[in-house]
Design a protein around this motif. Structure first.
Motif, PDB file in Angstrom:
ATOM      1  N   HIS A   1      -9.348   0.786  14.729  1.00 15.74           N
ATOM      2  CA  HIS A   1     -10.688   1.397  14.269  1.00 15.74           C
ATOM      3  C   HIS A   1     -10.883   1.923  12.807  1.00 15.74           C
ATOM      4  CE1 HIS A   1     -12.110   0.308  18.352  1.00 15.74           C
ATOM      5  NE2 HIS A   1     -11.257   1.282  18.764  1.00 15.74           N
ATOM      6  N   GLN A   2      -9.619   2.226  12.497  1.00 15.49           N
ATOM      7  CA  GLN A   2      -9.591   2.477  10.931  1.00 15.49           C
ATOM      8  C   GLN A   2      -9.167   1.692   9.875  1.00 15.49           C
ATOM      9  OE1 GLN A   2      -7.403   5.501  13.035  1.00 15.49           O
ATOM     10  NE2 GLN A   2      -8.237   7.119  11.526  1.00 15.49           N
ATOM     11  N   ILE A   3      -8.128   0.623  10.181  1.00 17.84           N
ATOM     12  CA  ILE A   3      -7.881   0.110   9.343  1.00 17.84           C
ATOM     13  C   ILE A   3      -7.062  -1.527   9.911  1.00 17.84           C
ATOM     14  CG2 ILE A   3      -5.541   0.956   9.329  1.00 17.84           C
ATOM     15  CD1 ILE A   3      -5.460   0.686   5.892  1.00 17.84           C
ATOM     16  N   GLN A   4      -6.980  -2.545   9.266  1.00 20.43           N
ATOM     17  CA  GLN A   4      -6.469  -3.486   9.861  1.00 20.43           C
ATOM     18  C   GLN A   4      -5.088  -3.682   9.303  1.00 20.43           C
ATOM     19  OE1 GLN A   4      -8.808  -7.007   9.020  1.00 20.43           O
ATOM     20  NE2 GLN A   4      -8.051  -8.315  10.524  1.00 20.43           N
ATOM     21  N   LEU A   5      -4.287  -3.673  10.088  1.00 24.79           N
ATOM     22  CA  LEU A   5      -2.836  -3.832   9.769  1.00 24.79           C
ATOM     23  C   LEU A   5      -2.212  -4.870  10.032  1.00 24.79           C
ATOM     24  CD1 LEU A   5      -0.316  -2.010   8.898  1.00 24.79           C
ATOM     25  CD2 LEU A   5       0.057  -1.754  11.436  1.00 24.79           C
TER      26      LEU A   5
ATOM     27  N   ILE B   1      -7.017   6.437   1.355  1.00 20.87           N
ATOM     28  CA  ILE B   1      -7.568   5.796   0.104  1.00 20.87           C
ATOM     29  C   ILE B   1      -8.798   5.064   0.084  1.00 20.87           C
ATOM     30  CG2 ILE B   1      -6.762   3.902  -1.703  1.00 20.87           C
ATOM     31  CD1 ILE B   1      -3.756   4.815  -1.055  1.00 20.87           C
ATOM     32  N   GLY B   2      -8.915   4.573   1.303  1.00 18.10           N
ATOM     33  CA  GLY B   2     -10.233   3.667   1.724  1.00 18.10           C
ATOM     34  C   GLY B   2      -9.852   2.142   1.788  1.00 18.10           C
ATOM     35  N   TYR B   3      -8.533   1.910   1.899  1.00 16.11           N
ATOM     36  CA  TYR B   3      -8.186   0.450   2.066  1.00 16.11           C
ATOM     37  C   TYR B   3      -8.817   0.008   3.436  1.00 16.11           C
ATOM     38  CZ  TYR B   3      -4.879   0.058  -1.751  1.00 16.11           C
ATOM     39  OH  TYR B   3      -4.251   0.008  -3.077  1.00 16.11           O
ATOM     40  N   GLU B   4      -9.052  -1.302   3.327  1.00 17.98           N
ATOM     41  CA  GLU B   4      -9.620  -1.883   4.607  1.00 17.98           C
ATOM     42  C   GLU B   4      -8.521  -2.729   5.519  1.00 17.98           C
ATOM     43  OE1 GLU B   4     -13.510  -3.859   3.648  1.00 17.98           O
ATOM     44  OE2 GLU B   4     -12.859  -3.209   1.906  1.00 17.98           O
ATOM     45  N   ALA B   5      -7.473  -3.008   4.713  1.00 21.26           N
ATOM     46  CA  ALA B   5      -6.532  -3.880   5.291  1.00 21.26           C
ATOM     47  C   ALA B   5      -5.187  -3.565   4.492  1.00 21.26           C
ATOM     48  CB  ALA B   5      -6.806  -5.219   5.240  1.00 21.26           C
TER      49      ALA B   5
ATOM     50  N   GLN C   1       3.278   8.573  -2.162  1.00 24.30           N
ATOM     51  CA  GLN C   1       2.874   8.745  -3.598  1.00 24.30           C
ATOM     52  C   GLN C   1       2.455   7.520  -4.542  1.00 24.30           C
ATOM     53  OE1 GLN C   1       5.753  10.993  -5.603  1.00 24.30           O
ATOM     54  NE2 GLN C   1       4.412  11.629  -7.078  1.00 24.30           N
ATOM     55  N   ASP C   2       3.403   6.554  -4.368  1.00 22.76           N
ATOM     56  CA  ASP C   2       3.498   5.118  -4.983  1.00 22.76           C
ATOM     57  C   ASP C   2       1.994   4.444  -4.653  1.00 22.76           C
ATOM     58  OD1 ASP C   2       5.939   5.172  -6.112  1.00 22.76           O
ATOM     59  OD2 ASP C   2       6.511   3.359  -4.861  1.00 22.76           O
ATOM     60  N   LEU C   3       1.678   4.631  -3.289  1.00 22.55           N
ATOM     61  CA  LEU C   3       0.534   3.971  -2.756  1.00 22.55           C
ATOM     62  C   LEU C   3      -0.697   4.494  -3.379  1.00 22.55           C
ATOM     63  CD1 LEU C   3       0.182   1.588  -0.616  1.00 22.55           C
ATOM     64  CD2 LEU C   3      -0.309   3.589   1.045  1.00 22.55           C
TER      65      LEU C   3
ATOM     66  N   MET D   1     -12.907  -7.051   0.064  1.00 23.47           N
ATOM     67  CA  MET D   1     -12.281  -6.287   0.910  1.00 23.47           C
ATOM     68  C   MET D   1     -10.937  -5.586   0.090  1.00 23.47           C
ATOM     69  SD  MET D   1     -10.188  -7.821   4.120  1.00 23.47           S
ATOM     70  CE  MET D   1     -10.358  -6.723   5.714  1.00 23.47           C
ATOM     71  N   LEU D   2     -11.068  -4.349   0.112  1.00 26.82           N
ATOM     72  CA  LEU D   2      -9.904  -3.635  -0.703  1.00 26.82           C
ATOM     73  C   LEU D   2      -8.633  -3.883   0.197  1.00 26.82           C
ATOM     74  CD1 LEU D   2      -9.571  -2.231  -3.482  1.00 26.82           C
ATOM     75  CD2 LEU D   2      -9.917  -0.052  -2.255  1.00 26.82           C
TER      76      LEU D   2
END
Ligand SMILES: [Zn+2]
Ligand SMILES: [Zn+2]
Length: 244
Positions: A62-66, A28-32, A208-210, A1-2
């Motif tokens: 539905h897009q990312i786990q926060l 970016i494509g992070y999952e969480a 930007q950092d992220l 998991m990214l």
């Protein structure tokens, strides 16, 4: 998991809103991700912050786990953190970090390196760090050993076997912070050998950092040398423990 479970928004010293950070992370494509703003005992915004993040969990589900979190700094040699205990119950994750090295009367200043032997600074740091490992409020040890660099103390000067044994025995999650650590750091390498569970985090303070740091996060994940914590499982177990 990214994933990236350490970043700041404009609730503390970050430049962007939580929404902007979340949307960048989705891009970016992070999952969480976790938003983990700096707190102080006196922070009066933690309740609205936590409820804001709760609504964003829903909005983006539905897009990312926060996940929600706080980063609290160690305030004394006893390993206390600068956060009201009620904050812990409002968020998913508590990150503990040493931002200044405590001593019996306050903190060491960078200029103290001229007055104190390095061994004295190391001794105080070790005491605070070991107590932080014992602090049941803390889930994740953020950027371990980072503060020592400012005093010109290298990891070779530290009892690394002892430190990494203590980390492993504590069962805390160790952060590999891409701003401060490399895979070759003795604390990281030895902890990986000893089976410590890791999180690879960016500590980003802006969109930007992220984006820039995400490449490093991905590289470390792909290295495959770290046992990355299953954060879902961890949080379920944590909830059971507090209810139990
Ligand atoms: Zn920090
Ligand atoms: Zn941070």
């Amino acid at each position: 998991m990214l994933m990236d479970l350490h970043m700041h928004s404009n609730y503390s010293d970050g430049k962007n809103t939580p929404e902007e950070m979340i949307e960048a992370a989705i891009g970016i494509g992070y999952e969480a991700i976790a938003i983990t703003d700096h707190v102080w005992k006196s922070s009066s915004w933690v309740q609205p912050y936590a409820s804001h993040l709760r609504s964003l969990k829903q909005k983006y589900r539905h897009q990312i786990q926060l996940f929600s979190g706080i980063e609290a700094k160690v305030t004394s040699l006893c390993g206390d953190i600068d956060a009201d205990p009620t904050f812990d119950t409002m968020v998913d994750l508590v990150l503990g970090s040493i931002h200044r090295i405590p001593k019996s009367d306050g903190y060491f200043k960078k200029s103290d390196i001229d007055y104190y032997a390095k061994t004295v600074i190391i001794e105080n740091w070790l005491e605070a760090f070991n107590k932080l490992l014992e602090n049941p409020r803390v889930d994740i040890i953020a950027h371990p050993l980072s503060e020592l660099k400012g005093f010109g103390i290298r990891q070779e000067e530290l009892p690394m076997m002892e430190i990494t044994d203590s980390i492993a025995a504590s069962g805390k999650i160790l952060e590999l912070n891409v701003r401060y650590n490399t895979a070759d750091d003795p604390v990281i390498r030895l902890s990986a050998d000893k089976g410590t569970a890791f999180l690879i985090s960016s500590d980003s303070h802006s969109v930007q950092d992220l984006v820039v740091n995400s490449r490093l996060v991905r590289d470390f994940v792909n290295m495959g040398m770290f046992r990355i914590i299953d954060i879902q499982q961890y949080l379920i177990a944590k909830k059971e423990k507090t209810m139990g």
